[in-house]
Design an enzyme around this catalytic site. Sequence first.
Site, mmCIF file in Angstrom:
data_model
loop_
_atom_site.group_PDB
_atom_site.id
_atom_site.type_symbol
_atom_site.label_atom_id
_atom_site.label_comp_id
_atom_site.label_asym_id
_atom_site.label_seq_id
_atom_site.Cartn_x
_atom_site.Cartn_y
_atom_site.Cartn_z
ATOM 1 N N ASP A 178 0.798 -1.241 0.000
ATOM 2 C CA ASP A 178 0.000 0.000 0.000
ATOM 3 C C ASP A 178 0.830 1.290 0.000
ATOM 4 O OD1 ASP A 178 -1.572 -2.108 0.803
ATOM 5 O OD2 ASP A 178 -2.114 -1.251 2.731
ATOM 6 N N GLN B 36 4.309 0.649 2.044
ATOM 7 C CA GLN B 36 4.560 -0.570 2.813
ATOM 8 C C GLN B 36 5.680 -1.347 2.133
ATOM 9 O OE1 GLN B 36 2.290 -2.276 5.633
ATOM 10 N NE2 GLN B 36 2.873 -0.150 5.865
#
Length: 482
Positions: A52, A68
Amino acid sequence: MLQSIDFSNHQNRFLSMEDVSDQYLEMIEQKTKQDPFYPTYHIAPHHGLLNDPNGLSYYKMSHHIFYQWFPLGPVHGLKHWYHLSTKDFVHFEDHGVALYPDRDYDSHGCFSGSGFLEGKDLQLFYTGNKIGEDGQIIQSQVYASMDENLNITKHAPIINDPAPEFTHNFRDPVVFKRGKIYHMLVGGETINQQGALALYSGSSIKELNYKGIIKTEIENPGYMWECPNYYEKDGEGVLIFSPQGDLNKDKYNFNNVFSVVYAVSAILDTEQLRYDGREFIELDKGFDFYAPQTYEDVQGRRILIGWLGNSKSNYPTDSNMWAHMLTIPREITISGKRLIQNPIKELENLRIRNEKLSQEHTLFSRAFEIEVMVEESFKISFENDNEDSVTFSSNGEEYCLDRSNMTHLYADRFGTERYAIRLKKEKHIIRIFVDSSSIEIFCDEGQTIFTSRMFIDNISTVYSEGVRGELFYLQSITHTEE
Ligand code: FRU
């Protein structure tokens, strides 16, 4: 030290960078960079897995993009936040790791979260993921901040436990402010296995009180909602989130394992805990799109970036020790109850050479953009010399993205075609961005988007029928390491 790591063993997913040698990291970085499917103008990890986008913000004259990251391989392991910034979406500064999973409360990952501008710092909120001794997952919502020198301080969890109606799946905070009151939405799974959003409010960012679950008109909420994003514009409230579970699937909707939906509605009622959105529309029709976030920049533009991937597919490039990229940045606007997405203007600065698109167009690079006027019926096919291909077409009524004939078919258990109803039956311009192994298609003047990976060895030709326009080769984005 370690030359290879068995990631099928769950424990290994929690290895950290300190557990491996520099040589291991260099080795996987080399493998990554040599991969012909590695992108040139998309943000992708130096090695390991990206998922993400996080903390997207315009701060101190730059766009800040975090994501991430699991550094050690192409699996969902110990998550860090990685940080880049840019002023123009062509030149990027690479700031390295922003958040390490180095506290008790985030010892098993600094999970997703968002940015919020207030005062002179960029305020950051994320989910601390911890696995307790009994194997129990504990997700807390953590407050951190980044100063002008881009130094990040973790303050502490501001919400330690899931709200009472929720299971341990409780994460991905997003903050907004109305008047003097701060509000935080957290996504999760209720104990009845339904996707839902929890609202916290308060007059200090560090002291938010649980208000309850947001009621919506969504018919089928699935079992879990991840990555909420909420903003208000001209009296309307736009809610975007990533629900998991079987939604109301048909030929045109919700064919991915997990989808992303949005609604444009009256603003969220933080007193009555209501969001009136009735029609939740699928944001993207491609195979690989998840967990997008949006933010507003200095020009007042709303910019969206998503994860160009999905969590249940294995990709043919996994053996090269990297996975996924972020989408190109898109400017989003509201039209009625719909969101319109268009590639951000700055991407035109990536264009290095343009050619009139011929029916059988030989390519000299795999990083390009096509901008064409399409007829009622059209077909565009990306092929190599063995006729491996990905095709995008329309019969006037619907669009079809067909990946069944790629060189490396992946995740075919999720199907090989995606359809969308064509909203603009008449001639109009569509834009397609290709970058080695990704394709992003903008049709219906930004209302219908297909975002996907595609794996064709040595794409050499674009074949087209029923289209007229140009092809632009695109240069790589550049990275300056700090
Ligand atoms: C969505 C997600 C988030 C979580 C993060 C962990 O892809 O599962 O809910 O915070 O990824 O990497």
